[in-house]
Design a protein around this motif. Structure first.
Motif, PDB file in Angstrom:
ATOM      1  N   TYR A  47      20.760 -12.675 114.648  1.00 52.90           N
ATOM      2  CA  TYR A  47      21.406 -12.547 115.958  1.00 52.90           C
ATOM      3  C   TYR A  47      22.878 -12.919 115.865  1.00 52.90           C
ATOM      4  N   ALA A  48      23.171 -14.014 115.194  1.00 54.48           N
ATOM      5  CA  ALA A  48      24.558 -14.448 115.028  1.00 54.48           C
ATOM      6  C   ALA A  48      25.354 -13.430 114.220  1.00 54.48           C
ATOM      7  N   ASN A  49      24.712 -12.813 113.251  1.00 48.25           N
ATOM      8  CA  ASN A  49      25.385 -11.789 112.452  1.00 48.25           C
ATOM      9  C   ASN A  49      25.789 -10.594 113.309  1.00 48.25           C
ATOM     10  N   VAL A  50      24.874 -10.158 114.192  1.00 49.94           N
ATOM     11  CA  VAL A  50      25.155  -9.000 115.055  1.00 49.94           C
ATOM     12  C   VAL A  50      26.295  -9.323 116.011  1.00 49.94           C
ATOM     13  N   VAL A  51      26.246 -10.497 116.640  1.00 47.79           N
ATOM     14  CA  VAL A  51      27.289 -10.889 117.592  1.00 47.79           C
ATOM     15  C   VAL A  51      28.645 -10.999 116.908  1.00 47.79           C
TER      16      VAL A  51
ATOM     17  N   ILE B  17       9.964  11.548 108.428  1.00 45.26           N
ATOM     18  CA  ILE B  17       9.929  10.154 107.978  1.00 45.26           C
ATOM     19  C   ILE B  17      11.192   9.418 108.407  1.00 45.26           C
ATOM     20  N   LEU B  18      12.342  10.040 108.192  1.00 40.64           N
ATOM     21  CA  LEU B  18      13.618   9.400 108.520  1.00 40.64           C
ATOM     22  C   LEU B  18      13.790   9.241 110.028  1.00 40.64           C
ATOM     23  N   VAL B  19      13.345  10.238 110.794  1.00 36.50           N
ATOM     24  CA  VAL B  19      13.473  10.149 112.254  1.00 36.50           C
ATOM     25  C   VAL B  19      12.576   9.035 112.799  1.00 36.50           C
ATOM     26  N   LEU B  20      11.358   8.926 112.283  1.00 36.14           N
ATOM     27  CA  LEU B  20      10.461   7.850 112.721  1.00 36.14           C
ATOM     28  C   LEU B  20      11.070   6.487 112.420  1.00 36.14           C
ATOM     29  N   PHE B  21      11.684   6.362 111.244  1.00 36.97           N
ATOM     30  CA  PHE B  21      12.350   5.102 110.904  1.00 36.97           C
ATOM     31  C   PHE B  21      13.486   4.812 111.879  1.00 36.97           C
ATOM     32  N   LEU B  22      14.283   5.836 112.199  1.00 38.41           N
ATOM     33  CA  LEU B  22      15.403   5.646 113.117  1.00 38.41           C
ATOM     34  C   LEU B  22      14.922   5.200 114.497  1.00 38.41           C
ATOM     35  N   ILE B  23      13.839   5.797 114.968  1.00 41.93           N
ATOM     36  CA  ILE B  23      13.300   5.416 116.282  1.00 41.93           C
ATOM     37  C   ILE B  23      12.854   3.961 116.275  1.00 41.93           C
ATOM     38  N   LEU B  24      12.107   3.570 115.245  1.00 42.60           N
ATOM     39  CA  LEU B  24      11.633   2.183 115.152  1.00 42.60           C
ATOM     40  C   LEU B  24      12.801   1.217 114.989  1.00 42.60           C
ATOM     41  N   HIS B  25      13.788   1.617 114.191  1.00 43.15           N
ATOM     42  CA  HIS B  25      14.961   0.772 113.977  1.00 43.15           C
ATOM     43  C   HIS B  25      15.737   0.588 115.274  1.00 43.15           C
ATOM     44  N   MET B  26      15.882   1.661 116.034  1.00 44.69           N
ATOM     45  CA  MET B  26      16.601   1.585 117.302  1.00 44.69           C
ATOM     46  C   MET B  26      15.873   0.673 118.291  1.00 44.69           C
ATOM     47  N   LEU B  27      14.544   0.821 118.373  1.00 44.31           N
ATOM     48  CA  LEU B  27      13.767  -0.026 119.275  1.00 44.31           C
ATOM     49  C   LEU B  27      13.862  -1.492 118.862  1.00 44.31           C
ATOM     50  N   GLY B  28      13.873  -1.739 117.551  1.00 42.59           N
ATOM     51  CA  GLY B  28      14.021  -3.109 117.076  1.00 42.59           C
ATOM     52  C   GLY B  28      15.375  -3.687 117.428  1.00 42.59           C
ATOM     53  N   ASN B  29      16.427  -2.873 117.316  1.00 45.95           N
ATOM     54  CA  ASN B  29      17.767  -3.339 117.670  1.00 45.95           C
ATOM     55  C   ASN B  29      17.856  -3.769 119.129  1.00 45.95           C
ATOM     56  N   LEU B  30      17.127  -3.071 119.994  1.00 41.83           N
ATOM     57  CA  LEU B  30      17.190  -3.364 121.428  1.00 41.83           C
ATOM     58  C   LEU B  30      16.619  -4.741 121.770  1.00 41.83           C
ATOM     59  N   LYS B  31      15.886  -5.334 120.838  1.00 41.88           N
ATOM     60  CA  LYS B  31      15.360  -6.679 121.085  1.00 41.88           C
ATOM     61  C   LYS B  31      16.470  -7.718 121.146  1.00 41.88           C
ATOM     62  N   VAL B  32      17.686  -7.327 120.783  1.00 42.55           N
ATOM     63  CA  VAL B  32      18.805  -8.257 120.886  1.00 42.55           C
ATOM     64  C   VAL B  32      19.022  -8.673 122.335  1.00 42.55           C
ATOM     65  N   PHE B  33      18.583  -7.828 123.287  1.00 40.96           N
ATOM     66  CA  PHE B  33      18.748  -8.141 124.713  1.00 40.96           C
ATOM     67  C   PHE B  33      17.715  -9.154 125.202  1.00 40.96           C
TER      68      PHE B  33
ATOM     69  N   GLU C  47      18.480 -14.715 121.551  1.00 42.41           N
ATOM     70  CA  GLU C  47      18.623 -15.060 120.141  1.00 42.41           C
ATOM     71  C   GLU C  47      17.307 -15.433 119.488  1.00 42.41           C
ATOM     72  N   THR C  48      16.512 -16.267 120.154  1.00 41.65           N
ATOM     73  CA  THR C  48      15.254 -16.730 119.559  1.00 41.65           C
ATOM     74  C   THR C  48      14.311 -15.570 119.297  1.00 41.65           C
ATOM     75  N   SER C  49      14.170 -14.693 120.297  1.00 48.22           N
ATOM     76  CA  SER C  49      13.258 -13.567 120.171  1.00 48.22           C
ATOM     77  C   SER C  49      13.722 -12.594 119.091  1.00 48.22           C
ATOM     78  N   PHE C  50      15.019 -12.324 119.052  1.00 48.79           N
ATOM     79  CA  PHE C  50      15.549 -11.376 118.069  1.00 48.79           C
ATOM     80  C   PHE C  50      15.419 -11.929 116.649  1.00 48.79           C
ATOM     81  N   ASP C  51      15.736 -13.211 116.481  1.00 45.81           N
ATOM     82  CA  ASP C  51      15.614 -13.825 115.159  1.00 45.81           C
ATOM     83  C   ASP C  51      14.158 -13.837 114.698  1.00 45.81           C
ATOM     84  N   HIS C  52      13.247 -14.101 115.632  1.00 49.96           N
ATOM     85  CA  HIS C  52      11.825 -14.108 115.290  1.00 49.96           C
ATOM     86  C   HIS C  52      11.390 -12.718 114.827  1.00 49.96           C
ATOM     87  N   TYR C  53      11.866 -11.696 115.523  1.00 54.87           N
ATOM     88  CA  TYR C  53      11.532 -10.322 115.148  1.00 54.87           C
ATOM     89  C   TYR C  53      12.076  -9.997 113.757  1.00 54.87           C
ATOM     90  N   ALA C  54      13.326 -10.381 113.496  1.00 59.70           N
ATOM     91  CA  ALA C  54      13.952 -10.094 112.204  1.00 59.70           C
ATOM     92  C   ALA C  54      13.223 -10.803 111.066  1.00 59.70           C
TER      93      ALA C  54
END
Length: 229
Positions: free
Chosen positions: A150-154, A26-42, A45-52
């Motif tokens: 996005y602004a928080n991450v930057v 369960i925790l590993v699946l969450f980490l994988i999804l969380h990591m993939l979500g983080n990569l949307k920062v690339f 800003e608009t796309s990442f904020d929409h995802y969040a």
């Protein structure tokens, strides 16, 4: 009449290992999804904020507000507590099974990851608490506005806040050691116990841990170097 108490199957060694396996997955699946979500920062800003913001809206209109996120957090908390409790009980039983200490006991040749699971877990726990106060609630973030992810991450990984990136890196590396050891143990449990199978299990566990850590670390270092701004 003497009543014999039988141990609950879940409290047996096999049951505890099963709890560790299920919660670990369960925790590993969450980490994988969380990591993939983080990569949307690339993606900007608009796309990442929409995802969040989409994460906060999951379950609507069936669930009001951010209930899904809190249900998810509750489930993950239960998984973490169960994982730690099962590991602690198994470790204590293992020590109890060897009550006699020899004056000149040979040094156990365990992996570095296995010997550092305890302090690595402490670092990860402290980081999770900081991470929630930083990017979830905004209390420790320079921007401090949860509506601007996005602004928080930057702002969080800006060059002048290098110590945050350092702490983040330390926590992710500790997580990597933990994942490498856990994945190797899981592969062995699946029958990879021949010398050739163990080599494959070690390689697969290492590749998985490195890939996941790289996915998490690329974001703060992209901000630190100006690739994401």
């Amino acid at each position: 009449m003497v009543v014999t108490r039988t141990r609950s199957p879940i409290r047996s060694n096999v049951g505890l290992k099963a709890v560790m396996a299920v919660t670990g997955i369960i925790l590993v699946l969450f980490l994988i999804l969380h990591m993939l979500g983080n990569l949307k920062v690339f993606t900007g800003e608009t796309s990442f904020d929409h995802y969040a913001h989409w994460l906060r809206d999951i379950g609507k209109p069936l669930l009001p507000g951010v209930w899904f996120l809190w249900i998810q957090r509750g489930a993950l908390t239960i998984a973490v507590v169960a994982h730690i409790a099962a590991a602690t009980m198994l470790a204590r039983r293992s020590r109890a099974a060897r009550p006699v200490r020899y004056a000149h006991r040979p040094k156990v040749q365990g992996s570095y990851a296995a010997r550092t699971m305890r302090w690595g877990g402490v670092i990860i726990l402290l980081f999770v608490i900081y991470h929630l106060l930083d990017l979830t609630t905004g209390h420790l973030n320079p921007v401090g506005d949860p509506s601007k992810p996005y602004a928080n991450v930057v702002a969080d990984f800006a060059p002048e806040r290098w110590y945050v990136t350092l702490f983040y890196t330390l926590a992710i590396v500790a997580l990597g050691f933990h994942l490498r050891h856990g994945a190797f143990s899981a592969f062995r449990s699946l029958g990879q116990q021949t010398p050739k199978g163990e080599r494959r299990a070690r390689t697969a566990a290492l590749v998985f841990a490195v890939a996941l850590c790289a996915g998490f670390l690329v974001v703060p270092f992209a901000v630190l170097t100006g690739l994401v701004s």
